[in-house]
Design an enzyme around this catalytic site. Sequence first.
Site, PDB file in Angstrom:
ATOM      1  N   THR A 186       0.842  -1.209   0.000  1.00 35.59           N
ATOM      2  CA  THR A 186       0.000   0.000   0.000  1.00 35.59           C
ATOM      3  C   THR A 186       0.861   1.237   0.000  1.00 35.59           C
ATOM      4  OG1 THR A 186      -1.891  -0.970   1.133  1.00 35.59           O
ATOM      5  CG2 THR A 186      -1.555   1.385   1.457  1.00 35.59           C
ATOM      6  N   GLU A 199      10.583  -3.820  -2.000  1.00 37.90           N
ATOM      7  CA  GLU A 199      10.943  -5.030  -1.254  1.00 37.90           C
ATOM      8  C   GLU A 199      11.978  -5.848  -2.031  1.00 37.90           C
ATOM      9  OE1 GLU A 199       7.078  -6.692  -0.621  1.00 37.90           O
ATOM     10  OE2 GLU A 199       6.717  -5.512   1.189  1.00 37.90           O
ATOM     11  N   ASN A 248       7.618 -11.762   0.857  1.00 37.13           N
ATOM     12  CA  ASN A 248       6.183 -11.946   0.688  1.00 37.13           C
ATOM     13  C   ASN A 248       5.711 -13.365   0.964  1.00 37.13           C
ATOM     14  OD1 ASN A 248       4.888  -9.294  -0.196  1.00 37.13           O
ATOM     15  ND2 ASN A 248       6.800  -9.370  -1.337  1.00 37.13           N
ATOM     16  N   THR A 272      -0.513 -13.361   7.572  1.00 35.48           N
ATOM     17  CA  THR A 272      -1.717 -12.580   7.796  1.00 35.48           C
ATOM     18  C   THR A 272      -2.339 -12.941   9.147  1.00 35.48           C
ATOM     19  OG1 THR A 272      -2.999 -14.251   6.605  1.00 35.48           O
ATOM     20  CG2 THR A 272      -2.250 -12.366   5.342  1.00 35.48           C
TER      21      THR A 272
END
Lengths: 208, 239
Positions: free
Chosen positions: B1, B94, B234, B239
């Site tokens: 984001t 990243e 990633n 989560t």
Amino acid sequence: ADRAIPAAKQKYVPASGTYPKGFLAGSAFAGVKASNTKYDDLALIVSEKPCVAGAVFTQNVFKAAPVKVSQGILAEKKGSDIRGVVVNSGCANAVTGGLGNDHARAMAAATDRCFGHDNPESLRTLVMSTGVIGQRLPIDKITSAIPKLHESLGSTHEHWLAAAQAICTTDTFPKLISRTFTLPSHPETTYSIAGMTKGAGMIHPNMA
Amino acid sequence: TLLATVCTDVAIDPQSVHKFLTSGTNKSFNCISIDGDTSTNDTLTFFANGAAAPADFQPLIHGKQSKNADVIAFQAVLDDFLTELAQLVVRDGEGATKFVTIRVRSDINYKAAKRAAVSVACSSLVKTALYGKDANWGRILCAVGYAPGIMSSTTINADRLVEPSRTSVSFIPSDGSEELRLLVRGEPQEVDEVRAKQILEMEDLEILVRLEDGPPEEAVFWTCDFSHEYVTINGDYRT
């Protein structure tokens, strides 16, 4: 996680800045993400007097709650009489349904109350969030921390840098720049502009 | 984001903020990509409180035909400022090891140039080649060739947007030294491997794609390379 800035990135972090008059910045800890027990994850950037504001937003169909709420605030206020923006990292408050919208409004309302404005039908603070999609905010932790956030406000470089750090997620360094400029009509008047940003992944903005 | 907040003590008419911001964003934050994923949360907020403006200063009004010197000057300041801020995001991509500028010149229109630039910036194969420091111009050209609107032949004369015989690709070193021409008007060049290696060792690199003969419109887009570290970051993200 260790927040030390990699040596190669330290050159991008300013040691000082020139910040626009009448703006304040600050940060506080709320503990939005369970794994974060010590780093500030709330930021606030405000104008001492409500001011003119605007924003551009993602065009992703699944607009997060803070996006929808902020769009609504700007439309309702017609871009005037806006106080500033409250930001949390650690949770995006996206795809969180009606309750997510309520939580975004609660963040704005809690911030408004710190400035003596208590009208949930006419909010003055914009909201931004970043983090995992699909999880609800720990809203009580956030609204409890907002008064502390208000007390943290200041106009020094350190205040701005702390706010820039608090909005980071997978970033390796806080991103903050500032500069001064003049305009032709009044070359003797020096203006300032300052900005912060975050993002290192899920980055392909198409904002409007 | 992506999130951003910009504040200034200039006085701006409330109805004009959006025009200043849209114009600036379209040349800056909307011209970056790290991984091609557009978030649900991207927001750039902008505040102008007039706190430094003299008493007789008229708030800036951004009209369609505005040639007001202050408006032009402020837009230039804002455009440059937003570009510098947006580039910081790319530098922190990243796992990134490279900061890549993709410059595409087309004599058709800006949209054609931008479509090609976005396609190159989002190509996993281009970005992994850059990570591997391989002067793989073929992947760059391939990405230009499949850009949206270029392969399609429905409403646009696709053949006109990109003509292979008028396409050139170069690497522009960040140290100001001579351009390395890889493809010139559709003809591959003998590439000096040593020179290519020198250029690709640098952190910053510019890829110049020329699609033109006539006066060009130019689109500039910024991206980074795609490394093992991006996958690790990633894949490990919980989560």
